[in-house]
Design an enzyme around this catalytic site. Structure first.
Site, mmCIF file in Angstrom:
data_model
loop_
_atom_site.group_PDB
_atom_site.id
_atom_site.type_symbol
_atom_site.label_atom_id
_atom_site.label_comp_id
_atom_site.label_asym_id
_atom_site.label_seq_id
_atom_site.Cartn_x
_atom_site.Cartn_y
_atom_site.Cartn_z
ATOM 1 N N HIS A 1 15.919 11.435 -10.443
ATOM 2 C CA HIS A 1 17.097 11.867 -9.674
ATOM 3 C C HIS A 1 18.208 12.209 -10.656
ATOM 4 C CE1 HIS A 1 15.037 10.856 -6.146
ATOM 5 N NE2 HIS A 1 15.712 9.825 -5.713
ATOM 6 N N THR B 1 0.802 -1.230 0.000
ATOM 7 C CA THR B 1 0.000 0.000 0.000
ATOM 8 C C THR B 1 0.833 1.277 0.000
ATOM 9 O OG1 THR B 1 -0.149 -0.083 2.401
ATOM 10 C CG2 THR B 1 -1.970 -1.069 1.168
ATOM 11 N N GLY B 2 2.142 1.167 0.278
ATOM 12 C CA GLY B 2 3.009 2.350 0.305
ATOM 13 C C GLY B 2 3.347 2.829 -1.096
ATOM 14 N N ASN C 1 13.481 7.659 -10.437
ATOM 15 C CA ASN C 1 13.790 7.080 -9.131
ATOM 16 C C ASN C 1 12.804 6.038 -8.641
ATOM 17 O OD1 ASN C 1 12.373 9.731 -9.007
ATOM 18 N ND2 ASN C 1 12.026 9.089 -6.886
ATOM 19 N N CYS D 1 17.944 4.539 -4.889
ATOM 20 C CA CYS D 1 17.575 5.155 -6.163
ATOM 21 C C CYS D 1 18.583 6.192 -6.645
ATOM 22 C CB CYS D 1 16.177 5.771 -6.071
ATOM 23 S SG CYS D 1 15.905 6.781 -4.618
ATOM 24 N N LYS E 1 25.091 6.334 1.476
ATOM 25 C CA LYS E 1 24.749 5.276 0.517
ATOM 26 C C LYS E 1 25.441 5.516 -0.815
ATOM 27 C CE LYS E 1 20.186 4.539 2.615
ATOM 28 N NZ LYS E 1 18.774 4.952 2.543
ATOM 29 N N SER F 1 9.546 12.405 -4.845
ATOM 30 C CA SER F 1 8.934 11.079 -4.740
ATOM 31 C C SER F 1 9.901 10.077 -4.123
ATOM 32 C CB SER F 1 8.447 10.591 -6.103
ATOM 33 O OG SER F 1 9.525 10.447 -7.000
ATOM 34 N N GLY F 2 11.180 10.403 -4.113
ATOM 35 C CA GLY F 2 12.153 9.526 -3.457
ATOM 36 C C GLY F 2 11.928 9.405 -1.960
#
Lengths: 351, 351, 351, 351
Positions: free
Chosen positions: D241, D12-13, D326, D148, D204, D178-179
């Site tokens: 991105h 659902t995410g 992304n 991403c 990262k 949206s990331g």
């Protein structure tokens, strides 16, 4: 069926590019000519266009040489994305020379003998074409699409007109920047801002619906008698013209009945045969926060009207919101659908 | 005059921060206490606030220790930026304990004996305070500010009510994201988009003006009889609630007369003595593309109403646009002006 | 002291308007003339300017009649907001005619005898003025401000150069739309987007710092020997050029020492006497999410450099972010500070 | 071939919804189960998801009942969109229970025996799976996708590593909102602004490429020895991105040779058989103002890397810009491609 060769007038501008994109792979039409300004004529379209749409210039059209916008193109149909001033001069010359001019320009929208056409609303208005040809002694003709903001509201108005009679509509629009073309609205003007003025837009919104919702009988048009009030706003949204509308009906009707009128509406039968006709022309969203430009503008490939939030109005009868994609349904796609209707009705020959 | 010590309830939230910013250097009030949630009590305000306004936390207030929101603060006046639910419980307890509660919360806005106060519009509504104190047996009282979107439209409505009588107003708002507080509206929801729904906002817009424009006689309020219809939209604008409004008058009046009513209007004399009163309360912009949020929201330090584009309406009588800064005039500054009026009128003691 | 009369060249454009706004109430300078293009000459400034800044046109300047940009103005000092091409022709004519030309244009920034001046960094570069006057046989002179993106990074580079020696800087900028002037960047190009290219900007960023950080001895300039790499991006931000910078020092230095160099730095003594000098020239923000354009661009009325997030770089020595307000410190305010320095140093007479 | 039944964990995410959208019509996989939090289990997916993507919830999946995220699902493969903390606990339990866990979560990305997989770059890293199963005595396994932002840069880095050897890369990213998922970044934080910090992202970016570009021999991974420096910025862009990168090669190479390396590169042969493989994996744009997020993020249905503006760097060897979408290539689509590779290589059975 062999495809009908067509040309795009002013193919390098914002609306022209949409025509290029949408006609590149059309089942009935084949773009064989594109025209442009002096800067671009004689060059390959792909080399001189400053392409502002996502994706690439369709290869078949990228390889066409840009022609001057003169009525010597070897096609029966031209799609016009000309600026108003040029349209005023050039479109009649094309019509006189026998072309079917399917235009998105505003120059002749309100001319009494030019159909202001939305296939789902007033397909019978094309009977004005014969009057037009007689009036001007033209072998071709002009058929116009409404202004993109008019488009957003006119289908729900039509449905209410048919169902309950329509006395008045009070309209406030929130219109996307792409409606101003390119370069259009400076970013310094619109970022973190609203511009409560779009030149000539209020007037178009208060006039064009009267024509589209008018009646044509014996090749003569009678404007619909509806009181209209409009105020157009430019908002920082890329695509999609959203309108907040209050309407007053002639007959008594509840909000539930108005929703029912919308959801039970079916487009005229003639539309079923048009290749660009969306599977669902009007989408009613029951959520209380819809329609939204980013979520709803692309419904049905940008060809649907999305309507929502219909409820009683404290001043008139009911309020609602409506949106269409301004460069698709409200411009290029709308004109292409018009051309398809003209083929279906026989005004454009299928070879 | 010695400054009046005041407290800010819920000082760490978005509206609370505006109170902090605006009261840090106020000629009449001195912030001596700030309250907050369990997370923050006992800590220095400057250490626990997540400051979202440009500039720094005012040093004098940064050094205050955050107290729990309980009526044991050593001040006669509290400015409340409490969330609705907490306000419903806490504000009456403060009023009962003798505090003047100047609130921006919505909890008691529509209570019949709570003034919904805008000093320039209904300064006489403070006579409700005595009724309020009698009704509840309170030594203190509550005075409320209207919702920020109501504020945007209510001064022009008042002026028209006085000049021509007011039958109806049809309102479409385009409201800034800061109206939703912090974190408020997710960027993914509003970028390149409009959300045509703000929970409870339409209802407030259709109700609060009737109270503000109502009459108070013998400590009793009568709502104004005006038909109201509102539809609130959230737009990607940081500050400033813009409203597009059509109104119907009781008496005949032209657009020119309506503009004249706006430009000749003067605030009540009592406002002249309030330190936050703007030099010009209503700014009428004659340009056809004004008001705009980014250009007009900060007029008069964010305390002015800016109105423009008034013209005949095709459905009602006239249309216009109005804007106020939603977190200044529409929230913190408005409440501070209310407190100043209460001092001027003697409801809050000057020492 | 009597105010020094000044003129603003190209006063109606975006930078010209900033000059108007900032000089309207300046303690040393008084605007007595404004120039503009053919369209505007002979008209009142307030009538012909398309004002794009918040607030109103300052009344004193609104009433000035726009002159042609010709060296027959009765002032000793002109602030130039001319476009590059016009500056190339006109600024030398003003210098030849005896004017002090304080310019924001790029035309002569890299000329060997024109100071590329930032008062806090290279106030001694004004000794080039004498060489310039001799070279051209001018009684006046030209002093230039750097490009607005150069400005953002050059003060921290200067501080590191002085503290540790500077070998290299690798720069990636995120620049505001106001840097492109008006109408500038089309909204359709930049909304929900980044444009990774600003014409000529990378080159300016790789060249101008070498001059500003160079040395002037015996009226001759030697460029600093620093390797520079820059890539400029346009982002959907209204004001404020943010730069992400990695640097390599000549001497060993830790990130802590680099932060210490920044926070302990003091501007040259001469700056203390300049009325526009900010109370704090360099603000170091310790938070890990600063500087941010909207929160930091207006620090110190838009005259500060805000630096943050300095930490070891995995490739060079340290990384950091820096921002200045591009139309204030990076344009009009920077030039005004230059003029103040020229007064303080005696290059412009105090009457 | 019969489709392989799969489940989506945390469907659902924001990322889960992308899995739903992309797998709804996949030629190899069929979604037969979706899992969610307590709030949603037992309800129909279509009823409890707050759908944030354009278009509708795919009907076939809308009708699935949401299960708890427990390893009792009747599928051999699970796509995990779990939050990091939950992934840390749950993914090993699924692997232990025999599931192929294809994850987008960060929990095990840097685990020595978990492939950090990009099919076009390191398809041989899947040989780590046997080591992983032996180490933990698992019958299933975990395969991870990179962050991403890492994805955006890692293909060009790989190509340069193969062509010239890679010593160092200095990276500055401009990352879409949206990331951050939904609700993610508050609009008040990012409108007209940049946030120069994304928690954990710099780390990262400085670590994951070393693993992806590392070598696997005898089921053991050796990290690539590359110096990396990264600084991540959040910008007001919806998707895509963009990274500005400078690199230093081991061998001498010109900018032309570097462009040639990019344009002549071909993905490994194994990728040709994967149904989601784009026709063109790397798009090199020769224009000086590309890539741009809005124009290039959707290249090849969001599965391409678009690279541009490669030129000599004044500090390292060359600079360039790279972008990927992304939430597609950088998240859900990338993981689906991983699963396809696992099928092709036999780690997931085709029934």
């Amino acid at each position: 069926m062999k495809k009908i060769p067509v040309a795009i007038l002013a193919a390098t501008g914002a609306v022209g590019q949409r025509f290029v994109q949408l006609l590149a792979d059309h089942p009935w039409f084949e773009v064989v000519a594109v025209t442009g300004s002096e800067r671009t004529t004689g060059r390959l379209y792909g080399d001189c266009v400053r392409w502002i749409l996502p994706g690439e210039v369709p290869p078949a059209i990228a390889g066409l040489t840009v022609s001057p916008t003169e009525p010597d193109l070897d096609v029966p149909v031209v799609f016009s994305a000309l600026p108003t001033q040029e349209a005023r001069d050039l479109e009649p010359r094309f019509a006189a020379a026998g072309y079917a001019v399917v235009t998105n320009a505003s120059a002749f929208r309100m001319a009494a003998d030019v159909p202001l056409l939305v296939p789902e609303i007033n397909p019978d208005h094309t009977t004005l074409i014969r009057a037009q040809q007689q009036n001007h002694d033209w072998s071709g003709f002009i058929v116009a699409s409404p202004n993109c903001s008019t488009t957003s509201i006119v289908l729900p108005l039509k449905i209410f007109q048919d169902a309950f009679g329509l006395e008045a509509a009070l309209i406030t629009t929130m219109q996307a920047i792409s409606g101003a073309g390119y370069p259009g609205v400076p970013s310094l003007s619109i970022m973190d801002n609203i511009i409560p003025h779009i030149g000539g837009e209020d007037e178009k919104l208060e006039l064009e619906p009267k024509k589209i919702l008018g009646t044509v009988a014996e090749q003569a048009l009678t404007l619909a008698e509806i009181r209209l009030s409009a105020q157009a706003n430019r908002v920082p949204v890329i695509d999609g013209h959203l309108a907040s509308v209050s309407v007053q009906f002639s007959d008594l009707a509840t909000a539930e009945e108005a929703v029912e009128a919308l959801t039970s509406w079916q487009p005229p039968v003639v539309c079923a045969g048009l290749p660009s006709s969306p599977a669902q022309t009007l989408v009613y969203r029951p959520e209380d926060d819809r329609p939204q430009p980013r979520l709803d503008r692309n419904a049905q490939d940008g060809l649907a009207w999305t309507v929502g939030k219909l409820r009683p109005c404290g001043v008139l009868d009911v309020r609602f919101l409506a949106i269409t994609h301004n460069t698709l349904r409200g411009a290029a796609s709308g004109s292409i659908l018009n051309a398809e209707l003209l083929v279906e009705q026989g005004y454009i020959d299928r070879d």
